[in-house]
Design a protein around this motif. Structure first.
Motif, PDB file in Angstrom:
ATOM      1  N   VAL A   1       0.759  -1.118   0.224  1.00  0.00           N
ATOM      2  CA  VAL A   1      -0.017   0.293   0.226  1.00  0.00           C
ATOM      3  C   VAL A   1       0.574   1.346  -0.155  1.00  0.00           C
ATOM      4  CG1 VAL A   1      -1.530   1.485   1.169  1.00  0.00           C
ATOM      5  CG2 VAL A   1      -2.049  -0.652   0.907  1.00  0.00           C
ATOM      6  N   ILE A   2       1.639   1.240   0.553  1.00  0.00           N
ATOM      7  CA  ILE A   2       2.526   2.630   1.251  1.00  0.00           C
ATOM      8  C   ILE A   2       3.445   3.064  -0.411  1.00  0.00           C
ATOM      9  CG2 ILE A   2       5.040   3.262   1.975  1.00  0.00           C
ATOM     10  CD1 ILE A   2       4.035   1.448   4.819  1.00  0.00           C
ATOM     11  N   VAL A   3       4.094   1.549  -1.164  1.00  0.00           N
ATOM     12  CA  VAL A   3       4.675   2.027  -2.152  1.00  0.00           C
ATOM     13  C   VAL A   3       3.618   2.423  -2.984  1.00  0.00           C
ATOM     14  CG1 VAL A   3       5.876   0.640  -4.484  1.00  0.00           C
ATOM     15  CG2 VAL A   3       6.688   0.197  -2.349  1.00  0.00           C
ATOM     16  N   ASP A   4       2.709   1.695  -3.129  1.00  0.00           N
ATOM     17  CA  ASP A   4       1.088   2.374  -4.486  1.00  0.00           C
ATOM     18  C   ASP A   4       1.521   3.610  -4.322  1.00  0.00           C
ATOM     19  OD1 ASP A   4      -1.016   1.084  -6.466  1.00  0.00           O
ATOM     20  OD2 ASP A   4      -2.024   2.046  -4.689  1.00  0.00           O
ATOM     21  N   GLU A   5       0.549   4.223  -2.923  1.00  0.00           N
ATOM     22  CA  GLU A   5       0.612   5.577  -3.121  1.00  0.00           C
ATOM     23  C   GLU A   5       1.442   6.705  -3.280  1.00  0.00           C
ATOM     24  OE1 GLU A   5      -2.110   8.070  -2.506  1.00  0.00           O
ATOM     25  OE2 GLU A   5      -2.790   6.208  -3.010  1.00  0.00           O
ATOM     26  N   ALA A   6       2.797   5.877  -2.162  1.00  0.00           N
ATOM     27  CA  ALA A   6       3.439   6.757  -2.835  1.00  0.00           C
ATOM     28  C   ALA A   6       4.158   7.150  -4.147  1.00  0.00           C
ATOM     29  CB  ALA A   6       5.270   5.828  -2.404  1.00  0.00           C
ATOM     30  N   HIS A   7       3.762   6.183  -4.545  1.00  0.00           N
ATOM     31  CA  HIS A   7       4.453   5.866  -6.852  1.00  0.00           C
ATOM     32  C   HIS A   7       3.466   6.603  -7.311  1.00  0.00           C
ATOM     33  CE1 HIS A   7       7.308   2.497  -6.653  1.00  0.00           C
ATOM     34  NE2 HIS A   7       7.908   3.854  -5.828  1.00  0.00           N
ATOM     35  N   ARG A   8       2.361   7.215  -6.703  1.00  0.00           N
ATOM     36  CA  ARG A   8       1.235   7.314  -7.050  1.00  0.00           C
ATOM     37  C   ARG A   8       1.218   9.190  -6.951  1.00  0.00           C
ATOM     38  NH1 ARG A   8      -4.429   5.078  -8.171  1.00  0.00           N
ATOM     39  NH2 ARG A   8      -3.975   2.760  -7.072  1.00  0.00           N
ATOM     40  N   ASN A   9       1.861   9.510  -6.162  1.00  0.00           N
ATOM     41  CA  ASN A   9       2.451  10.566  -5.820  1.00  0.00           C
ATOM     42  C   ASN A   9       3.577  11.281  -6.101  1.00  0.00           C
ATOM     43  OD1 ASN A   9      -0.168  12.296  -4.206  1.00  0.00           O
ATOM     44  ND2 ASN A   9      -0.169  10.284  -3.664  1.00  0.00           N
ATOM     45  N   ASN A  10       4.596  10.284  -7.031  1.00  0.00           N
ATOM     46  CA  ASN A  10       5.715  10.299  -7.366  1.00  0.00           C
ATOM     47  C   ASN A  10       6.881  10.423  -6.699  1.00  0.00           C
ATOM     48  OD1 ASN A  10       4.491  10.758  -9.666  1.00  0.00           O
ATOM     49  ND2 ASN A  10       4.501  12.910  -9.712  1.00  0.00           N
ATOM     50  N   LEU A  11       6.532   9.517  -5.147  1.00  0.00           N
ATOM     51  CA  LEU A  11       7.595   9.495  -3.825  1.00  0.00           C
ATOM     52  C   LEU A  11       8.524   8.487  -4.097  1.00  0.00           C
ATOM     53  CD1 LEU A  11       5.592  10.963  -0.682  1.00  0.00           C
ATOM     54  CD2 LEU A  11       7.080  12.013  -2.954  1.00  0.00           C
ATOM     55  N   LYS A  12       9.487   8.460  -3.380  1.00  0.00           N
ATOM     56  CA  LYS A  12       9.920   7.344  -3.808  1.00  0.00           C
ATOM     57  C   LYS A  12      10.033   6.126  -2.280  1.00  0.00           C
ATOM     58  CE  LYS A  12      13.166   7.806  -7.948  1.00  0.00           C
ATOM     59  NZ  LYS A  12      14.373   7.828  -7.840  1.00  0.00           N
ATOM     60  N   VAL A  13      10.645   4.897  -2.239  1.00  0.00           N
ATOM     61  CA  VAL A  13      10.167   4.562  -1.027  1.00  0.00           C
ATOM     62  C   VAL A  13      11.416   3.726  -0.723  1.00  0.00           C
ATOM     63  CG1 VAL A  13       8.997   3.065   0.953  1.00  0.00           C
ATOM     64  CG2 VAL A  13       6.987   4.155  -0.717  1.00  0.00           C
ATOM     65  N   THR A  14      11.916   3.319   0.465  1.00  0.00           N
ATOM     66  CA  THR A  14      13.571   3.217   0.739  1.00  0.00           C
ATOM     67  C   THR A  14      12.774   2.902   2.203  1.00  0.00           C
ATOM     68  OG1 THR A  14      15.803   2.976   0.840  1.00  0.00           O
ATOM     69  CG2 THR A  14      14.900   4.892   2.191  1.00  0.00           C
ATOM     70  N   GLY A  15      13.794   1.052   2.652  1.00  0.00           N
ATOM     71  CA  GLY A  15      13.234   0.671   3.206  1.00  0.00           C
ATOM     72  C   GLY A  15      14.750   0.107   4.881  1.00  0.00           C
ATOM     73  N   HIS A  16      14.401   0.354   5.721  1.00  0.00           N
ATOM     74  CA  HIS A  16      15.211  -0.748   6.952  1.00  0.00           C
ATOM     75  C   HIS A  16      14.088  -1.776   7.054  1.00  0.00           C
ATOM     76  CE1 HIS A  16      17.441  -0.119  10.909  1.00  0.00           C
ATOM     77  NE2 HIS A  16      17.109  -1.686  10.970  1.00  0.00           N
ATOM     78  N   LEU A  17      14.585  -2.769   6.522  1.00  0.00           N
ATOM     79  CA  LEU A  17      13.073  -3.938   6.808  1.00  0.00           C
ATOM     80  C   LEU A  17      14.091  -5.129   7.468  1.00  0.00           C
ATOM     81  CD1 LEU A  17      12.967  -5.128   2.457  1.00  0.00           C
ATOM     82  CD2 LEU A  17      11.597  -3.326   4.199  1.00  0.00           C
ATOM     83  N   CYS A  18      13.165  -5.979   7.875  1.00  0.00           N
ATOM     84  CA  CYS A  18      13.154  -6.309   9.150  1.00  0.00           C
ATOM     85  C   CYS A  18      11.621  -7.529   8.681  1.00  0.00           C
ATOM     86  CB  CYS A  18      13.081  -6.808  10.606  1.00  0.00           C
ATOM     87  SG  CYS A  18      13.621  -8.116  11.604  1.00  0.00           S
ATOM     88  N   ALA A  19      10.938  -7.690   9.022  1.00  0.00           N
ATOM     89  CA  ALA A  19       9.330  -8.268   8.686  1.00  0.00           C
ATOM     90  C   ALA A  19       9.174  -8.464   7.182  1.00  0.00           C
ATOM     91  CB  ALA A  19       7.858  -7.339   8.957  1.00  0.00           C
ATOM     92  N   THR A  20       9.180  -7.685   6.223  1.00  0.00           N
ATOM     93  CA  THR A  20       9.910  -7.726   4.962  1.00  0.00           C
ATOM     94  C   THR A  20      10.983  -8.341   4.383  1.00  0.00           C
ATOM     95  OG1 THR A  20       7.872  -5.924   4.601  1.00  0.00           O
ATOM     96  CG2 THR A  20       9.061  -7.070   2.727  1.00  0.00           C
ATOM     97  N   THR A  21      11.289  -9.474   3.410  1.00  0.00           N
ATOM     98  CA  THR A  21      12.636  -9.652   3.201  1.00  0.00           C
ATOM     99  C   THR A  21      12.696  -8.673   2.037  1.00  0.00           C
ATOM    100  OG1 THR A  21      11.669 -11.492   1.427  1.00  0.00           O
ATOM    101  CG2 THR A  21      11.670 -12.214   3.502  1.00  0.00           C
ATOM    102  N   PHE A  22      14.066  -8.858   1.688  1.00  0.00           N
ATOM    103  CA  PHE A  22      14.724  -8.156   0.398  1.00  0.00           C
ATOM    104  C   PHE A  22      13.725  -8.347  -1.078  1.00  0.00           C
ATOM    105  CE2 PHE A  22      18.893  -7.072   1.854  1.00  0.00           C
ATOM    106  CZ  PHE A  22      19.080  -6.630   2.934  1.00  0.00           C
ATOM    107  N   THR A  23      13.898 -10.126  -1.119  1.00  0.00           N
ATOM    108  CA  THR A  23      12.984 -10.699  -2.073  1.00  0.00           C
ATOM    109  C   THR A  23      11.706  -9.855  -2.268  1.00  0.00           C
ATOM    110  OG1 THR A  23      14.440 -12.534  -2.495  1.00  0.00           O
ATOM    111  CG2 THR A  23      12.363 -12.757  -3.349  1.00  0.00           C
ATOM    112  N   GLU A  24      10.885  -9.951  -1.052  1.00  0.00           N
ATOM    113  CA  GLU A  24       9.163  -9.986  -0.939  1.00  0.00           C
ATOM    114  C   GLU A  24       9.433  -8.016  -1.023  1.00  0.00           C
ATOM    115  OE1 GLU A  24       7.688 -12.627   1.935  1.00  0.00           O
ATOM    116  OE2 GLU A  24       8.872 -10.661   2.837  1.00  0.00           O
ATOM    117  N   ALA A  25      10.090  -7.319  -1.073  1.00  0.00           N
ATOM    118  CA  ALA A  25      10.161  -6.412  -0.895  1.00  0.00           C
ATOM    119  C   ALA A  25      10.458  -5.193  -2.788  1.00  0.00           C
ATOM    120  CB  ALA A  25      11.223  -5.023   0.301  1.00  0.00           C
ATOM    121  N   ALA A  26      11.256  -6.098  -3.182  1.00  0.00           N
ATOM    122  CA  ALA A  26      12.037  -5.969  -4.401  1.00  0.00           C
ATOM    123  C   ALA A  26      10.540  -6.173  -6.157  1.00  0.00           C
ATOM    124  CB  ALA A  26      13.020  -7.499  -4.729  1.00  0.00           C
TER     125      ALA A  26
END
Length: 755
Positions: free
Chosen positions: A219-244
């Protein structure tokens, strides 16, 4: 025609100081000159519209090998030419800097460069330290101070203060079980509305934190990209593969948080098992597959080696300790002791740093977009940590040109910027001059001689000096007192080049109790003015006149105890803009701090007279202390006395003259009374004085009588004129005027005068 090009051969420091205007960055690479404040000018060592950097080694940030004996032409903040020093023609109107023996690199682009450490914001010091270290652009990568950082970014753009271009990020997002001071994903509509709100405020990046689950991130990536924002993450609950696969733009910290490799991991839950950091083979196909997945999905990896090195080794450089506020310096020494005591049980293992370095080199060599930032904290200081990153990249096996590519043009690519990141024709002139050969010695990255930002050359030594002992202090955190380091028992010039300016006479000031309003006097060719400035969202706005008059003088501002009135003196007549022969005490009033001040009101009888009245000061109960011209028969014009008037039923009663322990037959004025009436500080001109006018102090004895006034001595008084004392509402700092400027000192000094 004889060449009239001015040439400077650098030795160890840049000593050129020219006046000029600044350069505003623009992504369309258009050059626009802007006004530079006196404060920003004080950090500039070189400002000329046309500059030639000659005979220099260039590592241009593209990843290509270095070029020696090069000349770079800069015109109005843009790079307009590059070539061999023997071939390129330097026009007559260019100012040439001979940089023989130097290396120039693009301005560093810090992609994980917070303006706070975990315990404190660094609103004043971090912009200066970043710029001093050659970091000309930062992406803040999540913040706890979004409004302040947005305001500071605009202030820097306007030329009001020095610092890098700031690419703002919004507050942190996290999952339902994440930190309570972050934006928890508890409701999709709330999250989307919040993202739209911050996009409207001007942030360009969002950062998700450890407990963000895959469904939250989607949801965060979808809404961010709709508003021309980029998203980065300090991840744990989501893996690198899932995030990609969800479409995240970047992932921070690399190997350390690659929970794809965690054991006993539950989907969507942040694992507490990090055994993979010790057991995982970086060269394994499993690791390479995850890295290739990031590359295939266009996900950048954010390197933060400097903070890992700080955690692993706990070995601060002298320069780190020099800029840290005392509380953080002490925390470092305690941390170092704990590490020694814990030995091999220390929480951050040295091999984790080594593996992180190998992981990032492998990712880069596979073709991944690796960017870098320091992630400030512990003793990892802004800018210094960015330079440490370069040294660690070299230690990891990166070539110098590769390390600089990561730290410059790769960041520009992730930011979708084509105007910065390399030293190429048509780019903004963000260039760092290093004293030495960076390819031969990686520590030359620390030898910054001058930092060009948009073609304006900043002095790194002055920038660093302004931050010493102040990183993470209370003033750095809140920007009260203009973010300055607070003084000890030695007086210091207050807010140099902001309030106390060369070639201007400032005197008399008052500060609101919360430290957000500052009023002071300025002499404008014999007509005195009251100027004011206020702190809003981390930025002090340029000062302006409270009253606009070319002939009437206004002076000696002083807030009332409830701060609903501002008292001052003026030669204004009751007929508004017409002057009169003597000065009266006046005031303006307001309902609250958000209200406008009223029109001036004359305090009237019994305070004002046909003679001069000066300088109002108040006790907690509203009792007024002030000075008035000596009213005795045949008193000389220079004779003034200090009076006291109680505030009863909303009115000031008939003033009473203070005792002879305070008043003499000469000049006593500019009185500050302690709110509890325990001491009084005032200006007096006496034959036994040290200068044109000295500050004196008197304390009340146990019977409530004033003791004999004591000259405050050579620590405060000089052969010049000291006047206009004021003590802050919290009782911590004494302000006063000396030699046409405002100074401040810790009130601990007052104990020196007690019997």
């Amino acid at each position: 025609m004889n060449r009239i090009t001015k040439t400077i051969i650098l030795t160890f420091t840049i000593l050129v100081s020219l006046q000029g205007c600044g350069q505003k960055q623009a992504t369309d690479i258009q050059s626009t000159r802007i006004d530079i404040s006196d404060y920003s000018q004080s950090f500039i060592s070189f400002d000329s519209p046309n500059i030639a950097l000659s005979n220099v080694k260039i590592i241009d940030g593209t990843g290509n090998p270095s070029e020696t004996s090069q000349t770079v032409l800069i015109e109005n903040g843009l790079i307009v030419g590059i070539g061999d020093a023997n071939d390129i023609q330097i026009a007559d109107d260019f100012f040439e800097l001979n940089l023989s023996g130097r290396t120039i690199i693009p301005g560093i682009i810090g992609m994980h460069n917070h303006m706070r450490i975990p315990e404190s914001a660094m609103l004043s010091t971090s912009p200066k330290l970043y710029l001093a270290s050659g970091v000309t652009t930062i992406q803040t990568c999540g913040t706890g101070n979004p409004f302040e950082e947005l305001a500071i970014a605009k202030s820097i753009d306007r030329g009001e203060q020095p610092g890098p271009e700031i690419i703002n990020s919004g507050p942190y997002f996290t999952g339902p079980e994440g930190k309570s001071n972050f934006i928890r994903f508890t409701n999709e509509k709330m999250v989307r509305d919040t993202i739209r709100y911050w996009a409207s405020k001007g942030v360009q990046w969002l950062k998700v934190y450890r407990n963000t689950r895959p469904q939250d991130l989607k949801v965060i990536v979808d809404e961010a990209h709709r508003n021309n924002l980029k998203v980065t993450g300090h991840l744990c609950a989501t893996t690198f593969t899932e995030a990609a696969e969800i479409g995240i733009d970047a992932i921070e910290h690399g190997f350390i948080h690659s929970y794809d490799h965690g054991t006993e991991r539950e989907a969507g839950v942040c694992s507490k098992n990090n055994d993979f950091r010790t057991n995982l083979d970086i060269d394994s196909d499993t690791v390479k597959d995850v890295q290739q997945n990031l590359i295939n999905n266009g996900v950048a990896l954010g390197s933060t080696l400097a903070i890992f090195e700080a955690q692993a080794n706990v070995m601060a450089d002298a320069r780190d300790l020099e800029v840290m506020a005392p509380i953080h310096k002490e925390a470092y020494h305690q941390r170092k002791l704990r590490k020694k005591e814990q030995g091999n049980d220390w929480y951050f293992k040295p091999e984790w740093l080594v593996k992180s370095m190998a992981y990032e080199l492998q990712f880069f060599r596979q073709g991944g977009l690796l960017v870098a930032g320091l992630d400030p904290g512990l003793h990892n200081m802004p800018g210094f940590g960015d330079q440490k990153n370069y040294e660690l990249f070299i230690e990891a096996g990166f070539k110098p040109e590769e390390a600089l590519q990561v730290m410059t043009s790769n960041g520009a690519k992730l930011l979708s910027r084509t105007d910065i990141g390399t030293i190429e024709k048509g780019k903004l002139a963000n260039i760092v001059v290093l004293n030495g050969d960076l390819e031969r010695n990686p520590k030359v990255i620390r030898e910054v001689e001058i930092v060009f930002k948009n073609g304006i050359g900043f002095d790194p030594n002055k920038l660093i000096e302004s931050a010493k002992g102040n990183v993470g202090s209370e003033t750095d955190n809140t920007m009260v007192y203009f973010g300055q380091k607070t003084p000890s028992n030695e007086p210091e010039l207050f807010a140099p080049n902001i309030i106390s300016k060369p070639n201007r006479h400032e005197f008399g000031c008052t500060i609101s109790g919360d430290g957000n309003e500052f009023y002071f006097g300025v002499d404008n060719n014999g007509v005195t003015e009251i100027h004011y400035t206020n702190l809003l969202a981390g930025v002090w706005f340029p000062s302006s006149k409270l009253f606009d008059s070319a002939s009437v003088s206004y002076n000696d501002p002083m807030l009332s105890p409830d701060e609903k009135r501002l008292y001052f003196i003026s030669n204004r007549s009751l007929n508004e803009d017409i002057t009169k022969d003597d000065m009266d005490i006046w005031y303006v009033e307001r309902e609250n701090k958000q209200s406008n001040w009223s029109e001036p009101i004359n305090l009237g009888l019994p305070i004002n007279s046909l003679l001069n009245e000066y300088y109002a000061s108040f006790t907690n109960d509203g009792t007024l202390y002030f000075a008035s011209q000596d009213k005795t028969l045949n008193a000389p014009n220079y004779a003034y006395d200090i009076y006291r008037s109680k505030y009863v039923n909303g009115k000031f009663v008939k003033p009473e003259l203070l005792s002879e322990s305070i008043n003499t037959n000469r000049y006593e004025a500019d009185v500050f009374i302690a709110p509890d009436e325990s001491y009084i500080i005032f200006c007096s001109i006496r034959k036994i004085g040290k200068g044109q006018g000295d500050l004196y102090i008197s304390f009340k004895d146990k019977d409530g009588k004033w003791g004999d006034a004591v000259n405050m001595g050579s620590t405060i008084n000089t052969e010049k004129h000291e006047l206009c004392p004021f003590v802050t509402k919290d009782g911590k700092y004494l302000f006063y005027t000396s030699n046409n400027d405002i100074y401040w000192v810790s009130t601990e000094i007052l104990n020196n005068y007690r019997e």
